[in-house]
Design a protein around this motif. Structure first.
Motif, PDB file in Angstrom:
ATOM      1  N   TYR A 109       0.824  -1.199   0.000  1.00  0.00           N
ATOM      2  CA  TYR A 109       0.000   0.000   0.000  1.00  0.00           C
ATOM      3  C   TYR A 109       0.861   1.252   0.000  1.00  0.00           C
ATOM      4  N   LEU A 110       0.377   2.271  -0.693  1.00  0.00           N
ATOM      5  CA  LEU A 110       1.048   3.558  -0.755  1.00  0.00           C
ATOM      6  C   LEU A 110       0.229   4.555   0.051  1.00  0.00           C
ATOM      7  N   SER A 111       0.851   5.169   1.069  1.00  0.00           N
ATOM      8  CA  SER A 111       0.187   6.180   1.882  1.00  0.00           C
ATOM      9  C   SER A 111       0.057   7.456   1.057  1.00  0.00           C
ATOM     10  N   ILE A 112      -1.165   7.993   0.993  1.00  0.00           N
ATOM     11  CA  ILE A 112      -1.405   9.178   0.171  1.00  0.00           C
ATOM     12  C   ILE A 112      -1.869  10.370   1.008  1.00  0.00           C
ATOM     13  N   THR A 143      -0.854  -0.632  -4.294  1.00  0.00           N
ATOM     14  CA  THR A 143       0.081  -0.263  -5.354  1.00  0.00           C
ATOM     15  C   THR A 143      -0.249  -0.969  -6.665  1.00  0.00           C
ATOM     16  N   GLY A 144      -0.773  -2.161  -6.600  1.00  0.00           N
ATOM     17  CA  GLY A 144      -1.106  -2.895  -7.811  1.00  0.00           C
ATOM     18  C   GLY A 144      -2.289  -2.321  -8.575  1.00  0.00           C
ATOM     19  N   CYS A 145      -3.033  -1.422  -7.938  1.00  0.00           N
ATOM     20  CA  CYS A 145      -4.210  -0.816  -8.569  1.00  0.00           C
ATOM     21  C   CYS A 145      -3.919   0.546  -9.180  1.00  0.00           C
ATOM     22  N   ILE A 146      -2.713   1.079  -8.938  1.00  0.00           N
ATOM     23  CA  ILE A 146      -2.385   2.419  -9.426  1.00  0.00           C
ATOM     24  C   ILE A 146      -2.163   2.399 -10.935  1.00  0.00           C
ATOM     25  N   VAL A 147      -2.910   3.243 -11.627  1.00  0.00           N
ATOM     26  CA  VAL A 147      -2.770   3.393 -13.070  1.00  0.00           C
ATOM     27  C   VAL A 147      -1.751   4.488 -13.365  1.00  0.00           C
ATOM     28  N   LEU A 193       6.710   5.249  -3.760  1.00  0.00           N
ATOM     29  CA  LEU A 193       6.396   4.027  -4.500  1.00  0.00           C
ATOM     30  C   LEU A 193       7.650   3.241  -4.817  1.00  0.00           C
ATOM     31  N   GLU A 194       8.694   3.937  -5.246  1.00  0.00           N
ATOM     32  CA  GLU A 194       9.976   3.272  -5.535  1.00  0.00           C
ATOM     33  C   GLU A 194      10.581   2.644  -4.290  1.00  0.00           C
ATOM     34  N   ALA A 195      10.417   3.301  -3.144  1.00  0.00           N
ATOM     35  CA  ALA A 195      10.962   2.783  -1.883  1.00  0.00           C
ATOM     36  C   ALA A 195      10.269   1.489  -1.457  1.00  0.00           C
TER      37      ALA A 195
END
Length: 85
Positions: free
Chosen positions: A2-5, A13-17, A80-82
């Motif tokens: 998961y990416l904290s926004i 993260t797998g759902c991010i377009v 995201l890269e981290a």
């Protein structure tokens, strides 16, 4: 993963377009129209406590959703890269 926004929210993260900078992308009338239509359809979620700097386009279970965030696109991309192994 998961990416904290921001705003105690996170997206898978797998759902991010895509991650887009609001200042750069809203110059285009097509992007403004897309965001307006998403807002009218109730697909915009605000995770921004201040003015949003970026938006994240996510496709969850085939349903597109737009998350507005106070973090810059560059910050989100670094986060995201981290996360990558």
């Amino acid at each position: 993963m998961y990416l904290s926004i921001g705003g105690d929210m996170a997206v898978r993260t797998g759902c991010i377009v895509g991650i887009f900078d609001l200042d750069n992308t809203t110059v285009s009338k097509h992007t403004r129209q897309f965001l307006r239509q998403a807002e009218e359809e109730g697909r915009v979620v605000s995770a921004a406590e201040d003015l949003p700097k970026a938006f994240i386009l996510v496709s969850e279970y085939g349903i597109p959703r737009v998350y507005l965030t106070q973090f810059s696109a560059a910050t989100l991309e670094k986060r995201l890269e981290a996360l990558e192994p």
